[in-house]
Scaffold this motif. Sequence first.
Motif, PDB file in Angstrom:
ATOM      1  N   ILE A   2       0.776  -1.196  -0.076  1.00  0.00           N
ATOM      2  CA  ILE A   2       0.065  -0.064  -0.041  1.00  0.00           C
ATOM      3  C   ILE A   2       1.039   1.359   0.012  1.00  0.00           C
ATOM      4  N   GLU A   3       0.459   2.236  -0.865  1.00  0.00           N
ATOM      5  CA  GLU A   3       1.413   3.244  -1.176  1.00  0.00           C
ATOM      6  C   GLU A   3       1.210   4.152   0.272  1.00  0.00           C
ATOM      7  N   GLN A   4       2.317   4.928   0.572  1.00  0.00           N
ATOM      8  CA  GLN A   4       2.068   5.671   1.815  1.00  0.00           C
ATOM      9  C   GLN A   4       1.080   6.959   1.423  1.00  0.00           C
ATOM     10  N   GLU A   5       1.049   7.427   0.487  1.00  0.00           N
ATOM     11  CA  GLU A   5       0.056   8.699   0.051  1.00  0.00           C
ATOM     12  C   GLU A   5      -1.278   8.295   0.080  1.00  0.00           C
ATOM     13  N   ARG A   6      -1.486   6.868  -0.030  1.00  0.00           N
ATOM     14  CA  ARG A   6      -3.028   6.481   0.151  1.00  0.00           C
ATOM     15  C   ARG A   6      -3.247   6.364   1.699  1.00  0.00           C
ATOM     16  N   ILE A   7      -2.330   6.076   2.357  1.00  0.00           N
ATOM     17  CA  ILE A   7      -2.431   5.758   3.800  1.00  0.00           C
ATOM     18  C   ILE A   7      -2.711   7.251   4.370  1.00  0.00           C
ATOM     19  N   ASP A   8      -1.782   8.063   4.039  1.00  0.00           N
ATOM     20  CA  ASP A   8      -1.931   9.557   4.507  1.00  0.00           C
ATOM     21  C   ASP A   8      -3.227  10.205   4.271  1.00  0.00           C
ATOM     22  N   ALA A   9      -3.511   9.748   3.087  1.00  0.00           N
ATOM     23  CA  ALA A   9      -4.858  10.345   2.456  1.00  0.00           C
ATOM     24  C   ALA A   9      -6.099   9.998   3.243  1.00  0.00           C
ATOM     25  N   ILE A  10      -6.042   8.655   3.797  1.00  0.00           N
ATOM     26  CA  ILE A  10      -7.288   8.139   4.549  1.00  0.00           C
ATOM     27  C   ILE A  10      -7.243   8.607   5.701  1.00  0.00           C
ATOM     28  N   LYS A  97      -4.313   8.649  -5.846  1.00  0.00           N
ATOM     29  CA  LYS A  97      -3.395   8.408  -4.699  1.00  0.00           C
ATOM     30  C   LYS A  97      -2.993   9.568  -3.906  1.00  0.00           C
ATOM     31  N   ALA A  98      -3.294  10.686  -4.425  1.00  0.00           N
ATOM     32  CA  ALA A  98      -2.750  11.969  -3.733  1.00  0.00           C
ATOM     33  C   ALA A  98      -3.960  12.243  -2.644  1.00  0.00           C
TER      34      ALA A  98
END
Length: 154
Positions: A2-10, A97-98
């Motif tokens: 899982i991309e870190q950008e996706r985690i941060d977005a959530i 993803k952003a």
Amino acid sequence: MIEQERIDAIKSYVDVAPFMQACGIDLKQTGKGYKGHCPFHDDKKTPSLSVTPSVNLWKCFGCGKGGDIIEFVQHFDQVTFKEAVKKLATYLPTGDKAPPEKPKAKPAPDLSVKDPVPLSVADKKLLTRVVAYYQHTLSQDTRGLGYLKERGIT
């Protein structure tokens, strides 16, 4: 992976307090945060779950569990990190993803009085009596004074 950008977005987009309420957890606002009964242990007497919306985190002072929105879903739904991220990704407005922008809050309503209605002498006397009554009542109850002192109002 899982991309870190996706985690941060959530983590930045999905607010933990409304999400918990949607899961059936009754939260009461206390100042800038919320308190409620923890769903992860027998928490019937005193609420031990604390939610801090400003940092989008939660913590139970009874069982010690806490964290961000992803950790809440992991514990609540008893799923893995990957499954929790997948579930929460459905709450994002786009598949990008952003990190998406949060919806803009509605502007505060204009509460200023345009043309104040002049008060009659009788209205002013009544208003003075009401204020005096509440000042007297507040000064007689130590709970009210304690609450004001807690809030920094002197």
